[in-house]
Design a protein around this motif. Structure first.
Motif, mmCIF file in Angstrom:
data_model
loop_
_atom_site.group_PDB
_atom_site.id
_atom_site.type_symbol
_atom_site.label_atom_id
_atom_site.label_comp_id
_atom_site.label_asym_id
_atom_site.label_seq_id
_atom_site.Cartn_x
_atom_site.Cartn_y
_atom_site.Cartn_z
ATOM 1 N N CYS A 391 14.210 -25.584 5.538
ATOM 2 C CA CYS A 391 13.373 -26.705 5.992
ATOM 3 C C CYS A 391 13.056 -26.532 7.487
ATOM 4 O O CYS A 391 13.958 -26.531 8.328
ATOM 5 C CB CYS A 391 14.062 -28.056 5.769
ATOM 6 S SG CYS A 391 13.052 -29.415 6.408
ATOM 7 N N PRO A 392 11.783 -26.402 7.849
ATOM 8 C CA PRO A 392 11.442 -26.117 9.247
ATOM 9 C C PRO A 392 11.709 -27.269 10.199
ATOM 10 O O PRO A 392 11.750 -27.066 11.410
ATOM 11 C CB PRO A 392 9.945 -25.796 9.186
ATOM 12 C CG PRO A 392 9.451 -26.402 7.938
ATOM 13 C CD PRO A 392 10.591 -26.424 6.981
ATOM 14 N N ILE A 393 11.909 -28.484 9.634
ATOM 15 C CA ILE A 393 12.217 -29.597 10.552
ATOM 16 C C ILE A 393 13.642 -30.104 10.332
ATOM 17 O O ILE A 393 13.982 -31.212 10.727
ATOM 18 C CB ILE A 393 11.182 -30.730 10.443
ATOM 19 C CG1 ILE A 393 10.947 -31.119 8.990
ATOM 20 C CG2 ILE A 393 9.875 -30.362 11.091
ATOM 21 C CD1 ILE A 393 10.195 -32.411 8.839
ATOM 22 N N PRO A 397 16.804 -31.607 2.255
ATOM 23 C CA PRO A 397 16.039 -31.837 1.021
ATOM 24 C C PRO A 397 16.925 -32.061 -0.195
ATOM 25 O O PRO A 397 16.546 -32.793 -1.109
ATOM 26 C CB PRO A 397 15.229 -30.546 0.864
ATOM 27 C CG PRO A 397 15.227 -29.903 2.209
ATOM 28 C CD PRO A 397 16.523 -30.295 2.849
ATOM 29 N N CYS A 421 9.002 -35.520 6.763
ATOM 30 C CA CYS A 421 8.675 -34.384 5.885
ATOM 31 C C CYS A 421 7.157 -34.227 5.838
ATOM 32 O O CYS A 421 6.442 -35.168 5.544
ATOM 33 C CB CYS A 421 9.231 -34.655 4.487
ATOM 34 S SG CYS A 421 8.510 -33.592 3.223
ATOM 35 N N PHE A 422 6.661 -33.044 6.145
ATOM 36 C CA PHE A 422 5.201 -32.856 6.105
ATOM 37 C C PHE A 422 4.776 -32.076 4.860
ATOM 38 O O PHE A 422 3.685 -31.511 4.798
ATOM 39 C CB PHE A 422 4.664 -32.242 7.404
ATOM 40 C CG PHE A 422 5.150 -30.863 7.732
ATOM 41 C CD1 PHE A 422 6.416 -30.653 8.227
ATOM 42 C CD2 PHE A 422 4.333 -29.765 7.551
ATOM 43 C CE1 PHE A 422 6.867 -29.370 8.515
ATOM 44 C CE2 PHE A 422 4.760 -28.479 7.845
ATOM 45 C CZ PHE A 422 6.044 -28.282 8.321
ATOM 46 N N GLU A 423 5.644 -32.077 3.877
ATOM 47 C CA GLU A 423 5.324 -31.586 2.523
ATOM 48 C C GLU A 423 4.908 -30.122 2.502
ATOM 49 O O GLU A 423 3.990 -29.726 1.786
ATOM 50 C CB GLU A 423 4.241 -32.485 1.891
ATOM 51 C CG GLU A 423 4.720 -33.922 1.764
ATOM 52 C CD GLU A 423 3.630 -34.916 1.384
ATOM 53 O OE1 GLU A 423 2.601 -34.479 0.858
ATOM 54 O OE2 GLU A 423 3.840 -36.122 1.606
ATOM 55 N N CYS A 424 5.615 -29.304 3.278
ATOM 56 C CA CYS A 424 5.273 -27.873 3.334
ATOM 57 C C CYS A 424 5.655 -27.152 2.042
ATOM 58 O O CYS A 424 5.100 -26.106 1.725
ATOM 59 C CB CYS A 424 5.948 -27.217 4.533
ATOM 60 S SG CYS A 424 7.746 -27.127 4.401
ATOM 61 N N GLY A 425 6.634 -27.690 1.314
ATOM 62 C CA GLY A 425 7.010 -27.094 0.027
ATOM 63 C C GLY A 425 8.019 -25.954 0.117
ATOM 64 O O GLY A 425 8.349 -25.336 -0.903
ATOM 65 N N CYS A 426 8.544 -25.662 1.318
ATOM 66 C CA CYS A 426 9.517 -24.560 1.456
ATOM 67 C C CYS A 426 10.751 -24.811 0.587
ATOM 68 O O CYS A 426 11.281 -23.898 -0.051
ATOM 69 C CB CYS A 426 9.968 -24.415 2.908
ATOM 70 S SG CYS A 426 8.706 -23.779 3.996
ATOM 71 N N CYS A 427 11.212 -26.071 0.568
ATOM 72 C CA CYS A 427 12.430 -26.393 -0.182
ATOM 73 C C CYS A 427 12.222 -26.151 -1.683
ATOM 74 O O CYS A 427 13.074 -25.542 -2.346
ATOM 75 C CB CYS A 427 12.874 -27.828 0.094
ATOM 76 S SG CYS A 427 11.551 -29.039 -0.087
ATOM 77 N N PHE A 441 9.213 -36.072 -3.119
ATOM 78 C CA PHE A 441 9.035 -36.695 -1.804
ATOM 79 C C PHE A 441 7.661 -37.375 -1.702
ATOM 80 O O PHE A 441 7.523 -38.419 -1.085
ATOM 81 C CB PHE A 441 9.216 -35.663 -0.678
ATOM 82 C CG PHE A 441 10.544 -34.930 -0.745
ATOM 83 C CD1 PHE A 441 11.617 -35.467 -1.449
ATOM 84 C CD2 PHE A 441 10.722 -33.705 -0.111
ATOM 85 C CE1 PHE A 441 12.831 -34.797 -1.533
ATOM 86 C CE2 PHE A 441 11.936 -33.030 -0.186
ATOM 87 C CZ PHE A 441 12.991 -33.574 -0.906
#
Ligand code: SF4
Ligand code: SF4
Length: 455
Positions: A391-393, A397, A421-427, A441
């Motif tokens: 998670c970049p921030i 998750p 959460c900016f919903e990047c989808g990495c998780c 989310f």
């Protein structure tokens, strides 16, 4: 003193990035080498009034009215809103409700273009940009209907309107384009280079920044070299090459990677001395602002295993999705999946009766085989911590996912920073149990928003 080439050379070896994030397969080879080409006008345009983040525009045309290409057909509704210009000369057929990428129907202007018309753009109000005050510059950006073309579609003038007295030391041009498949910004940097430089210089002057950095990932080195080549020795603009990593294209990630400055969620970056914009948006500023033309078209990547004629197309705003797919040779039936935007942060479309908006950076079509390989069973969380480590921030998750399963949406927001959460989808991407965390989310945020609206 180091020359431009020496600095560029060192940049390649001292590449920067941010912590966490992922490296999904890029899939950019399908279109990255294909020059931008124009897609033909559709027989009918569906121009949604909701084109961006902020308030939808208000129509100023009526059924049966003739409009000229480039003429304003809907005006901005307040400051966080932009006008819409006619993408073609023709006649307004009606204003009706039509499906949108997010699902619910929304008011849409239906325009039929004249087949025999020359379709010249109605040029409005050319000015010498040097003579504009900061306020007039911001107004002009709004009048031209410019929004962030990287996908977020935030009205560009709002980003540029920094409060008087704010010290901005750096302007960032975001050329990361970290989403798989998308190559729009890549081609724009290669082919609209002078427009990009012009737009960047105009914005720097407006916000009072003494330097600008164009941030480009190392899978687009040709773009970095072309831009460096065009910059004079004493240019205040520099090109920085970064390690390719997702989601570096998020402005705050890029700012962290380039300058080491961390901007908290919900805080504007100007408070940290930085204003940024996407390279595609800046190139269109360079093309349109001086002449006072509205944004009536944009470059879109059409790609994916389900597309016969992939490419980077100049597409008019309001082009129906079905027409675009037909032109690109994508036969879509129920077996295919169409994503508007990139596969990580884009949206799977529920209806093909939607149209291209200013926020459409790409249209990706997955065929039956690709979908089957991606469709996997979901298992319980094994507490492996993979999601936390990407998670970049630096959210949790895993915990957010467990709370979502118990429908404790308020706790997610109050104690575990769901709204950051900016919903990047990495998780979701790394989860070995295939838990669709980012979808959870999105639902949680929507429920919280709805409840807040009812109170
Ligand atoms: S989707 Fe949200 S929680 Fe998941 S990695 Fe991205 S920012 Fe973090
Ligand atoms: S990655 Fe998936 S399985 Fe692992 S801790 Fe996160 S939610 Fe649980």
């Amino acid at each position: 003193m180091m020359g431009r080439w020496q600095k560029g050379f060192l940049n390649l070896f001292g590449k920067k990035s941010f912590s966490h994030g992922i490296h999904p397969p890029e899939h950019k080879m399908q279109t990255s080498h294909l020059p931008i080409r124009r897609m033909a006008f559709p027989p009918i345009f569906h121009i949604q009034l909701e084109q961006h983040i902020g308030k939808p525009a208000i129509p100023i045309v009526t059924k049966g009215q003739e409009v000229l290409r480039g003429e304003v057909i809907a005006r901005a509704d307040g400051f966080v809103s932009v006008p819409i210009h006619a993408p073609a000369t023709g006649i307004i057929k009606e204003i009706a409700l039509r499906p949108t990428v997010h699902g619910p129907k929304a008011p849409t202007i239906i325009l039929e273009p004249y087949v025999a018309d020359g379709q010249a753009v109605m040029v409005d109000d050319p000015v010498d940009m040097e003579l504009l005050s900061n306020k007039e510059f911001v107004q002009r950006v709004q009048d031209c209907g410019l929004v962030g073309l990287g996908g977020a579609a935030f009205p560009s003038h709002v980003k540029l309107a920094v409060p008087e007295g704010t010290k901005i030391d750096t302007f960032i041009a975001n050329g990361c384009e970290c989403e798989p498949y998308l190559t729009t910004d890549h081609r724009v940097m290669l082919e609209y280079t002078d427009d990009l430089i012009k737009g960047t210089l105009m914005c720097m002057k407006n916000v009072g920044a003494k330097r600008a950095i164009i941030g480009i990932e190392d899978n687009k080195l040709d773009a970095a070299e072309v831009i460096r080549d065009r910059l004079p020795e004493d240019s205040p603009i520099e090109v920085a090459v970064l390690k390719t990593k997702y989601p570096q294209g998020a402005d705050k990630m890029l700012m962290k990677a380039l300058l080491g400055r961390e901007v908290p969620a919900g805080v504007r970056s100007y408070k940290y001395g930085v204003v940024s914009n996407n390279v595609g948006t800046l190139a269109y500023m360079g093309r349109l602002l001086e002449r006072g033309e509205g944004l009536i078209e944009r470059v879109i990547t059409v790609a994916g295993p389900g597309v016969e004629r992939p490419g980077n197309y100049i597409v008019s705003i309001g082009t129906p999705l079905k027409y675009l797919l037909e032109q690109a040779g994508a036969k879509v039936n129920q077996a295919e999946e169409v994503i508007m935007g990139g596969p990580m942060m884009g949206h799977a479309v529920a209806s093909l009766d939607i149209a291209i908006t200013k926020s459409t950076s790409g249209v990706i079509v997955f065929d039956e085989a690709a979908i089957k390989s991606e469709t996997r069973k979901t298992y319980p969380c094994i507490k492996c911590g993979e999601c936390v480590s990407v998670c970049p921030i630096h959210l949790n998750p895993s915990m957010l996912g467990q709370l979502a399963a118990k429908r404790q949406f308020d706790v997610m927001a109050d104690k575990y920073h769901l709204n950051d959460c900016f919903e990047c989808g990495c998780c979701t991407y790394v989860c070995p149990s295939n838990i669709p965390l980012v979808q959870y989310f999105r639902v949680a945020k929507a429920v919280n928003r709805e409840q807040a609206a009812q109170q």
